[in-house]
Design an enzyme around this catalytic site. Structure first.
Site, short mmCIF file in Angstrom:
data_model
loop_
_atom_site.label_atom_id
_atom_site.label_comp_id
_atom_site.label_asym_id
_atom_site.label_seq_id
_atom_site.Cartn_x
_atom_site.Cartn_y
_atom_site.Cartn_z
N GLY A 1 52.50 17.71 25.30
CA GLY A 1 53.17 18.99 25.59
C GLY A 1 54.25 18.77 26.64
O GLY A 1 54.31 17.73 27.29
N GLY B 1 55.55 18.53 29.76
CA GLY B 1 54.98 18.45 31.10
C GLY B 1 56.03 18.54 32.18
O GLY B 1 55.71 18.60 33.37
N ARG B 2 57.29 18.51 31.76
CA ARG B 2 58.37 18.64 32.74
C ARG B 2 59.63 19.19 32.07
O ARG B 2 60.75 18.80 32.41
CB ARG B 2 58.67 17.30 33.39
CG ARG B 2 59.03 16.21 32.41
CD ARG B 2 59.79 15.15 33.12
NE ARG B 2 60.02 14.01 32.26
CZ ARG B 2 60.74 12.99 32.61
NH1 ARG B 2 61.30 12.96 33.78
NH2 ARG B 2 60.93 12.00 31.79
N LYS C 1 65.24 19.65 31.17
CA LYS C 1 64.32 18.52 31.33
C LYS C 1 64.30 18.14 32.80
O LYS C 1 65.37 17.92 33.39
CB LYS C 1 64.81 17.35 30.46
CG LYS C 1 63.88 16.16 30.43
CD LYS C 1 64.27 15.21 29.31
CE LYS C 1 63.45 13.93 29.34
NZ LYS C 1 63.85 13.01 28.27
N GLY D 1 56.45 16.72 37.23
CA GLY D 1 57.27 17.70 36.51
C GLY D 1 58.76 17.53 36.74
O GLY D 1 59.56 18.29 36.21
N ARG E 1 69.39 19.92 27.66
CA ARG E 1 69.40 19.22 26.38
C ARG E 1 69.48 20.21 25.23
O ARG E 1 68.85 21.26 25.27
CB ARG E 1 68.12 18.38 26.27
CG ARG E 1 68.03 17.58 25.01
CD ARG E 1 67.03 16.48 25.16
NE ARG E 1 65.67 16.93 24.89
CZ ARG E 1 64.62 16.12 24.92
NH1 ARG E 1 64.75 14.84 25.24
NH2 ARG E 1 63.42 16.59 24.66
N ARG F 1 58.33 18.20 16.56
CA ARG F 1 58.10 16.75 16.47
C ARG F 1 56.95 16.49 15.51
O ARG F 1 56.16 17.41 15.24
CB ARG F 1 57.68 16.22 17.85
CG ARG F 1 58.62 16.56 18.96
CD ARG F 1 57.86 16.89 20.23
NE ARG F 1 58.77 17.45 21.24
CZ ARG F 1 59.40 16.73 22.16
NH1 ARG F 1 59.15 15.45 22.25
NH2 ARG F 1 60.23 17.27 23.00
N ASP G 1 55.33 11.69 19.15
CA ASP G 1 55.87 12.88 19.83
C ASP G 1 57.37 12.73 20.05
O ASP G 1 58.04 13.70 20.42
CB ASP G 1 55.17 13.13 21.16
CG ASP G 1 55.13 11.89 22.03
OD1 ASP G 1 54.55 10.89 21.59
OD2 ASP G 1 55.71 11.92 23.14
N ASN G 2 57.89 11.54 19.84
CA ASN G 2 59.32 11.32 20.00
C ASN G 2 60.02 11.17 18.65
O ASN G 2 61.10 10.59 18.57
CB ASN G 2 59.59 10.09 20.87
CG ASN G 2 59.13 10.31 22.31
OD1 ASN G 2 59.04 11.45 22.77
ND2 ASN G 2 58.86 9.23 23.01
P1 AMP Z 1 58.15 10.99 27.25
O1 AMP Z 1 57.78 9.62 27.67
O2 AMP Z 1 59.36 11.54 27.95
O3 AMP Z 1 58.20 11.17 25.79
O4 AMP Z 1 56.98 11.93 27.81
C1 AMP Z 1 55.66 11.84 27.37
C2 AMP Z 1 54.83 12.92 28.03
O5 AMP Z 1 54.77 12.72 29.44
C3 AMP Z 1 55.37 14.33 27.84
O6 AMP Z 1 54.25 15.17 27.70
C4 AMP Z 1 56.10 14.60 29.13
O7 AMP Z 1 56.20 15.97 29.41
C5 AMP Z 1 55.20 13.89 30.14
N1 AMP Z 1 55.92 13.50 31.36
C6 AMP Z 1 56.84 12.52 31.51
N2 AMP Z 1 57.28 12.47 32.78
C7 AMP Z 1 56.65 13.45 33.46
C8 AMP Z 1 56.66 13.92 34.81
N3 AMP Z 1 57.45 13.37 35.73
N4 AMP Z 1 55.88 14.97 35.13
C9 AMP Z 1 55.08 15.55 34.22
N5 AMP Z 1 55.01 15.14 32.95
C10 AMP Z 1 55.77 14.11 32.55
MG MG Z 2 58.76 12.49 24.64
#
Ligand code: AMP
Ligand code: MG
Length: 478
Positions: free
Chosen positions: A83, A85-86, A106, A119, A169, A176, A245-246
């Site tokens: 989900g 998260g940030r 983001k 976040g 963005r 996804r 998820d990507n």
């Molecule tokens: P990503 O690697 O950007 O695809 O992120 C994978 C997951 O990690 C997603 O659920 C993001 O929201 C979470 N995430 C990445 N960086 C952070 C952060 N600094 N704080 C909270 N959640 C994060």
């Molecule tokens: Mg991602």
């Protein structure tokens, strides 16, 4: 306000799919880069750039209903609930041409989906995403885009304290493969159907009345992804984190983390520091996409047919077309890269031989193809090798015998970029911005990537990194 025309169709889905919540406030938002061309394309008033409070969620635009989206995903092969998260989707903006885009922040603070993270985002990775997503766009590759990056005025703590930043963005949607994986794991059996119908309506309305529209949805996503991955391969783009998820349902490239463009041609190239086993190496991208599509297909099984084994059979038949579709796209683009518009399977050996020579002599991938297109290949060091000269003569004869030579060069120049965002230049631009608050190199690099198929650039954008500046590893830096 600023001509935003919000219409939040995603919120008509079950509230299992999102959580309404506002971005965290920033101390002192300051814009560092704004994409006026993109704002114009979206009919958004460029005066937005003078109001960074809206670009950081400190102020909420009328009609915007910020929400964090729920999704799950297989990360490096392991299933996890994830989900936003940030990130916060501010809403769906509908343009004059009736095109619908998610506007997302983001780095906008913690949400109920945040696990251990803060976040937030550091300026470096947000600028990287801006540069690389815009480069992909100008290379003609489907991608989410970047409207703005702003400093928040807060510091974020990674290995050291870094300036915090936020990216705006733009995506055709944030659906996804992981959103579907999430839907089948919720308690409500209706969620997957709701989501699939929504995805069809939003991205593939033409299949709405198909006899088996869920199977058609699977076929559409297979079609999009097989082409997308072939396009990545053609420019040497390595995503680095092809978790489910990507991977988008729309077929856009999403989530630029430790991604990078390959300089020296080597199909086993891996940049991401977290990809220890090379799962997402350049040459694995096509098969990983199929792995991800298979996870997608699994979520659709209950919709494809009431009888599970029949549904599985249909899904397998669809997945089995991926390989051929991918090969067709790959052959088509790589044929064009050497000047042949519709290359046959028999003739394709000449491409394979060229790639083998690039690998053998550790040649620059982008530069070698570009110099072939601009008739300067014989000036390259690699040309000192006898087997390369033999290949070149064979190729010349082939081009002369099969097509109009001039047309071949024109075609090649339109598909072989002169400029890609080379890692060392990205790092240098990002480092100047982060460490010295100096955005000169960043703006110059962004100007260069706007015209990737022109040779009219400062040589630093055309050449590979000098050996001492080569970068072999990239970091998520989340
Ligand atoms: P990503 O690697 O950007 O695809 O992120 C994978 C997951 O990690 C997603 O659920 C993001 O929201 C979470 N995430 C990445 N960086 C952070 C952060 N600094 N704080 C909270 N959640 C994060
Ligand atoms: Mg991602």
């Amino acid at each position: 306000m600023f001509n935003f025309n919000f219409n939040n169709s995603f919120h008509n889905l079950s509230d299992d799919f999102y959580e309404l919540c506002n971005p965290e406030k920033s101390i002192d938002p300051k814009l560092v880069i704004f994409n006026s061309d993109l704002a114009n394309e979206l009919n958004i008033d460029t005066a937005l750039q003078y109001n960074p409070e809206y670009l950081t969620g400190n102020a909420i635009l009328p009609g915007s209903k910020p929400a964090a989206h729920a999704y799950a995903g297989h990360q490096f092969g392991h299933f996890t609930m994830l989900g936003d998260g940030r990130a916060h989707v501010l809403g769906e903006h509908v343009t004059e041409h009736n095109e619908r885009y998610d506007i997302q922040l983001k780095g906008s603070g913690r949400t109920i989906f945040s696990r251990s993270g803060d976040g937030r985002a550091a300026i470096g990775p947000m600028l990287r995403e801006y540069i690389i997503s815009e480069a992909m766009y100008h290379l003609g590759i489907p991608t989410t885009r970047s409207l703005a990056v702003s400093l928040t005025g807060d510091n974020v703590y990674r290995e050291t304290s870094l300036p915090g930043a936020m990216l705006v963005r733009i995506a055709q949607s944030n659906l996804r493969v992981g959103t579907f994986e999430y839907a089948v794991r919720t308690e409500d059996k209706d969620n997957i159907k709701q989501l699939a119908d929504y995805a069809i309506e939003r991205h593939y309305p033409e299949i709405q009345d198909d006899q088996n529209r869920y199977l058609s949805l699977l076929n559409k996503v297979i079609e999009k992804q097989s082409k997308l991955i072939a396009q990545w391969q053609s420019v040497g783009f390595i995503h680095g984190v092809m978790n489910t998820d990507n991977m988008t349902i729309s077929g856009e490239t999403i989530d630029y983390g430790p991604c990078a463009f390959m300089d020296t041609y080597n199909p086993t190239t891996v940049f991401s520091s977290i990809d220890q086993y090379g799962r997402y190496a350049y040459n694995n991208q096509p098969s990983i996409a199929l792995w991800n599509l298979t996870r997608f297909a699994e979520t659709l099984i209950p919709l494809i047919d009431d009888d599970e084994s029949t549904a599985i059979q249909y899904a397998e038949t669809a997945l089995n077309t991926y390989r051929d579709q991918y090969i067709q796209h790959y052959m088509h683009i790589f044929g064009q890269k050497i000047g042949i518009d519709h290359i046959t399977q028999d003739d394709f050996q000449i491409v394979i031989d060229f790639l083998a020579l690039l690998e053998k002599y550790e040649a620059d991938y982008t530069g070698s193809f570009r110099k072939l297109a601009t008739q300067q290949f014989t000036q390259l060091d690699i040309y000192n090798n006898e087997d390369v000269q033999e290949w070149y003569q064979r190729w010349l004869a082939f081009i002369q015998s099969t097509s109009n030579e001039q047309e071949a060069y024109t075609l090649m120049q339109s598909v072989n970029p002169a400029v890609i965002p080379r890692n060392h230049l990205v790092e240098e631009a990002v480092s100047d911005a982060t460490m010295a608050n100096d955005y000169t190199k960043l703006h110059q690099l962004i100007d260069a990537i706007h015209n990737p198929f022109s040779d009219n650039h400062d040589t630093q954008y055309l050449n590979p990194a000098p050996p001492n500046e080569r970068i072999y590893q990239t970091y998520c830096g989340t």
